[in-house]
Design an enzyme around this catalytic site. Sequence first.
Site, mmCIF file in Angstrom:
data_model
loop_
_atom_site.group_PDB
_atom_site.id
_atom_site.type_symbol
_atom_site.label_atom_id
_atom_site.label_comp_id
_atom_site.label_asym_id
_atom_site.label_seq_id
_atom_site.Cartn_x
_atom_site.Cartn_y
_atom_site.Cartn_z
ATOM 1 N N CYS A 44 -4.545 -12.595 -22.333
ATOM 2 C CA CYS A 44 -4.470 -14.045 -22.134
ATOM 3 C C CYS A 44 -4.541 -14.815 -23.454
ATOM 4 C CB CYS A 44 -5.541 -14.523 -21.155
ATOM 5 S SG CYS A 44 -7.231 -14.435 -21.753
ATOM 6 N N CYS A 54 -9.740 -13.351 -18.399
ATOM 7 C CA CYS A 54 -8.963 -12.396 -17.609
ATOM 8 C C CYS A 54 -9.686 -11.051 -17.621
ATOM 9 C CB CYS A 54 -7.536 -12.300 -18.125
ATOM 10 S SG CYS A 54 -7.320 -11.228 -19.553
ATOM 11 N N LYS A 85 -0.423 2.502 5.685
ATOM 12 C CA LYS A 85 -1.376 1.410 5.901
ATOM 13 C C LYS A 85 -0.694 0.048 5.945
ATOM 14 C CE LYS A 85 -5.315 3.829 4.005
ATOM 15 N NZ LYS A 85 -6.343 3.909 2.932
ATOM 16 N N ASP A 108 0.847 -1.200 0.000
ATOM 17 C CA ASP A 108 0.000 0.000 0.000
ATOM 18 C C ASP A 108 0.878 1.244 0.000
ATOM 19 O OD1 ASP A 108 -3.187 0.540 0.623
ATOM 20 O OD2 ASP A 108 -1.879 2.216 1.167
ATOM 21 N N CYS A 159 -7.974 -12.091 -27.016
ATOM 22 C CA CYS A 159 -7.647 -11.148 -25.925
ATOM 23 C C CYS A 159 -6.164 -10.809 -26.008
ATOM 24 C CB CYS A 159 -7.961 -11.794 -24.574
ATOM 25 S SG CYS A 159 -7.336 -10.852 -23.162
ATOM 26 N N ASN A 204 -8.026 1.503 -8.316
ATOM 27 C CA ASN A 204 -7.821 2.109 -9.637
ATOM 28 C C ASN A 204 -7.484 1.053 -10.680
ATOM 29 O OD1 ASN A 204 -4.676 2.144 -10.234
ATOM 30 N ND2 ASN A 204 -4.996 2.393 -8.043
ATOM 31 N N PHE A 205 -7.845 1.386 -11.922
ATOM 32 C CA PHE A 205 -7.680 0.419 -12.999
ATOM 33 C C PHE A 205 -6.235 0.318 -13.493
ATOM 34 C CE2 PHE A 205 -12.174 0.005 -12.902
ATOM 35 C CZ PHE A 205 -12.377 -1.276 -13.390
ATOM 36 N N CYS A 260 -14.976 6.131 -3.743
ATOM 37 C CA CYS A 260 -15.495 6.240 -2.375
ATOM 38 C C CYS A 260 -15.457 7.694 -1.906
ATOM 39 C CB CYS A 260 -14.684 5.352 -1.435
ATOM 40 S SG CYS A 260 -14.861 3.613 -1.850
ATOM 41 N N ARG A 271 -14.658 1.979 7.467
ATOM 42 C CA ARG A 271 -14.756 0.801 6.588
ATOM 43 C C ARG A 271 -13.472 -0.002 6.475
ATOM 44 N NH1 ARG A 271 -13.502 5.199 3.865
ATOM 45 N NH2 ARG A 271 -12.223 5.162 1.995
HETATM 46 ZN ZN LIG Z 1 -8.043 -12.301 -21.463
#
Ligand SMILES: [Zn+2]
Length: 340
Positions: free
Chosen positions: A248, A171, A86, A60, A245, A131-132, A187, A71
């Site tokens: 994968c 995936c 954290k 983290d 993909c 986050n992506f 959040c 939370r």
């Molecule tokens: Zn995939």
Amino acid sequence: MISPPDRDRYSRQILFPGIGEKGQESLLRSHAVVVGCGALGSFHAAALARAGVGRLTLIDRDYVEPSNLHRQWLYEECDAAESLPKAAAAARRLSRINSAISLRAAVADLTPANAEDLLGAADAILDGTDNFDTRYLVNDFAVSRGIPWFYGGAVGAYGLAMPVIPGRTPCLRCVYPQPPSGAQPTCETAGVLNVIVSAVASLQVADALKILSGHPESVAARITTLDLWEGNIRQIAAPARDPDCPCCGRREFPYLEESARPAATLCGRNAVQIHERVRPIDLAALRAQLEPLGEVRANDFALRFLSPPYELTIFADGRAIVKGTSDPAIARSIYAKYLG
Ligand SMILES: [Zn+2]
């Protein structure tokens, strides 16, 4: 062989037929990595430590704040008062929960450069990120190395969980070929109910325990969505793996290249610039999300948001300047907090 004290300690888990003595032995030998020790991750870490997973790595980049406490199950008021990282606060608490397991706390931003060191020895990876960018990096790494990982997310009262078992289930990029565009609810902008976090995290940990106890066949390829305010729980079969993909199927792993990261560079004496290349932002919509949270000034080209001690300037192409820090990890964290 399980020692007599361990046989007693884990007796109720050993009695559960899905785990058994062999499964417990396997858990004690396992290594799980928790990426992001916020709401989801602190629950993952506590559950895995109590279950006797023998080695945990906790990653983290953030500090405990008072607004986390409603939370983020592992943390206490004193952690926020000390502004403890954290990962360090989590390790301290976990060492009191289970003193026999081995804990590694990494106060770090997961990046292509440290992914091998932090994730390379994992038997399972749990997604506790917000986050992506990080999820696509985890997906590329996990698929490239054949490591199961467990995607999860929660905001408001809504959450979603999906296991990724490389070679068997789709995936993340089979399901979401590209990261979502624009600012996502977070959040910080949309709020979150504490129980959706534990519900989603429980689904992730349950699947991880199946893998770590030696029962990969018990993990179903499905997506679970929950809305605990509406009371809706849905499960759908995950789509078939996409043979084309990029991750994968074609085994291209662009998120493992350092150049794929949104560059975060020092910009002036006390500011960091974050450059996102493929993320146009609707500034009017973002303004509406941020206005309840602090002072916002905007024009057609940029939006300035004050979140003391930081000042965030966001441009329509997704680029941002975070003033008030010279640490790219903190800047990225603030960006992810408000823009997802
Ligand atoms: Zn995939």
